[in-house]
Design a protein around this motif. Structure first.
Motif, short mmCIF file in Angstrom:
data_model
loop_
_atom_site.label_atom_id
_atom_site.label_comp_id
_atom_site.label_asym_id
_atom_site.label_seq_id
_atom_site.Cartn_x
_atom_site.Cartn_y
_atom_site.Cartn_z
N UNK A 189 0.76 -1.31 -0.27
CA UNK A 189 0.42 -0.56 0.03
C UNK A 189 1.13 1.42 -0.05
N UNK A 190 2.07 1.13 0.85
CA UNK A 190 3.00 2.34 1.15
C UNK A 190 4.20 1.84 1.37
N UNK A 191 5.53 2.71 0.89
CA UNK A 191 6.33 2.33 1.72
C UNK A 191 6.86 1.83 3.33
N UNK A 192 5.51 3.17 3.77
CA UNK A 192 5.60 2.94 5.45
C UNK A 192 4.89 1.72 5.59
N UNK A 193 3.81 1.11 4.97
CA UNK A 193 2.77 -0.03 5.32
C UNK A 193 4.05 -0.89 5.45
N UNK A 194 5.06 -1.01 4.13
CA UNK A 194 6.18 -2.43 3.51
C UNK A 194 6.54 -2.19 4.81
N UNK A 195 7.58 -1.32 5.18
CA UNK A 195 8.12 -1.13 6.18
C UNK A 195 7.70 -1.35 7.40
N UNK A 196 6.57 -1.58 8.26
CA UNK A 196 5.76 -2.16 9.50
C UNK A 196 5.63 -3.27 9.72
N UNK A 197 5.13 -3.53 8.51
CA UNK A 197 5.32 -5.15 8.64
C UNK A 197 6.62 -5.75 8.51
N UNK A 198 7.83 -5.61 7.25
CA UNK A 198 9.15 -6.68 7.94
C UNK A 198 9.49 -5.77 8.82
N UNK A 199 9.40 -4.66 10.04
CA UNK A 199 9.92 -4.84 11.13
C UNK A 199 8.84 -5.98 12.80
N UNK A 200 8.23 -5.19 11.78
CA UNK A 200 6.70 -6.51 13.32
C UNK A 200 7.21 -8.02 12.67
N UNK A 201 8.45 -8.55 11.25
CA UNK A 201 8.68 -10.03 11.63
C UNK A 201 9.70 -10.16 12.48
N UNK A 202 10.99 -8.99 11.98
CA UNK A 202 12.17 -8.84 12.59
C UNK A 202 12.41 -8.83 14.39
N UNK A 203 11.18 -7.89 14.86
CA UNK A 203 10.55 -8.44 16.27
C UNK A 203 10.45 -9.43 16.44
N UNK A 204 9.69 -10.11 15.45
CA UNK A 204 9.20 -11.76 16.80
C UNK A 204 10.44 -12.57 16.02
N UNK A 205 11.29 -12.06 15.12
CA UNK A 205 12.88 -13.46 14.95
C UNK A 205 13.13 -13.08 15.93
N UNK A 206 14.05 -11.73 16.21
CA UNK A 206 15.11 -11.13 16.78
C UNK A 206 14.58 -11.86 18.46
#
Length: 302
Positions: free
Chosen positions: A158-175
């Motif tokens: 939908x937007x660059x910001x939406x993509x970043x939020x989704x990526x960061x959510x997974x990174x937080x889970x994996x970390x």
């Protein structure tokens, strides 16, 4: 008369010495001169780029034609040896998208038996069994990559910001689960997919790719498809054959496969794929941010 004879003998000796010197000099140039071909590794942008060539005189380390072999330093010889050996290496990067799934344990078992390292571009799953798989992937020496948390095209593109939020959510889970925060990702659909246009417009992928690169996150596409996405469950031999055909004449390959519940035949094909690639002389590595071989369909504008 004696003087003339002496001059003739002297002239003959000079001619002989000159001839010997020429031959010696020629031999020195052949043995100590610059090699005709010096192997170097070229960065391959994508599978549609110029053909891979391991030879380049402009990038080679040349030696003076007047330098005898014994005068070359140990460092020079080691550099030349490493360049030649690196260029002759064939490397396969096996990648699995969309996991964890019910097949992840079997995939990991196969990789462990075959002593093969791979890369898993995972998505966000919160079940305890899936969290264990995240941890096992890391514990067994494989690479975790981000494939977005939701894998929902309408949301992430939908937007660059939406993509970043989704990526960061997974990174937080994996970390949280593994102690590893991935710095590599694969875009759902690849970096040049057109499905994203419906959600974010024709320029959305370029915008996202540029932003990810600015943040120091490397994205990887592929140059060998297993074709296992061509059907819900493609037959095993078609998958094996696709890898064989698509890897032909390539020294660096990033192989796309999927780790999903319905991809039973991908798991069945995996041992045969590994055996084939080993027989073709490939070694196996996981992807990393600093890796010089990076396949990207879309090159973001600066």
């Amino acid at each position: 008369m004696r003087s003339v004879r002496g001059m003739s003998i002297l002239a003959a000796l000079l001619v002989l010495a000159s001839a010997l010197g020429y031959r010696e000099g020629s031999l020195l140039t052949r043995e100590g001169g610059a090699p005709q071909h010096q192997a170097v590794i070229h960065k391959v942008e994508d599978e549609y780029g110029p053909p891979y060539s391991p030879w380049s005189s402009s990038e080679s380390t040349s030696l003076s034609s007047s330098t005898p072999p014994q005068a070359r330093s140990t460092a020079d010889r080691e550099v030349e040896h490493l360049q030649k050996s690196d260029a002759s290496r064939k490397i396969a990067y096996l990648t699995f998208d969309d996991g964890p799934s019910s097949h992840t344990p079997r995939i990991l078992d196969i990789l462990q038996r075959q002593h093969v390292q791979a890369t898993f571009f995972v998505i966000g799953k919160e079940r305890e069994t899936d969290k264990r798989m995240y941890r096992r992937i890391v514990e067994e020496g494989h690479v975790l990559g981000n494939h977005t948390y939701s894998h929902d095209y309408s949301r992430i593109y939908r937007s660059t910001e939406a993509f970043q939020r989704d990526v960061e959510r997974l990174n937080m889970l994996l970390e949280e689960q593994t102690g590893v925060k991935p710095d590599i990702l694969r875009f759902p659909g690849g970096s040049n997919n057109h499905i994203s246009w419906k959600a974010g417009g024709r320029r959305i992928m370029a915008s996202i790719a540029r932003e990810m690169s600015k943040q120091g996150i490397a994205y990887f596409d592929w140059n060998v498809s297993s074709a296992d996405a061509a059907a819900v469950t493609l037959d095993k031999q078609s998958i094996v054959q696709a890898v064989k055909q698509n890897s032909a004449h390539k020294d660096r390959i990033i192989v796309l496969m999927h780790d999903m519940d319905k991809k039973t035949t991908t798991v069945e094909a995996l041992p045969e794929i590994i055996t084939f690639l080993k027989r073709e002389g490939y070694e196996f590595k996981g992807l990393d941010k600093e890796e010089s071989f990076r396949c990207q369909f879309l090159q973001p504008p600066a």
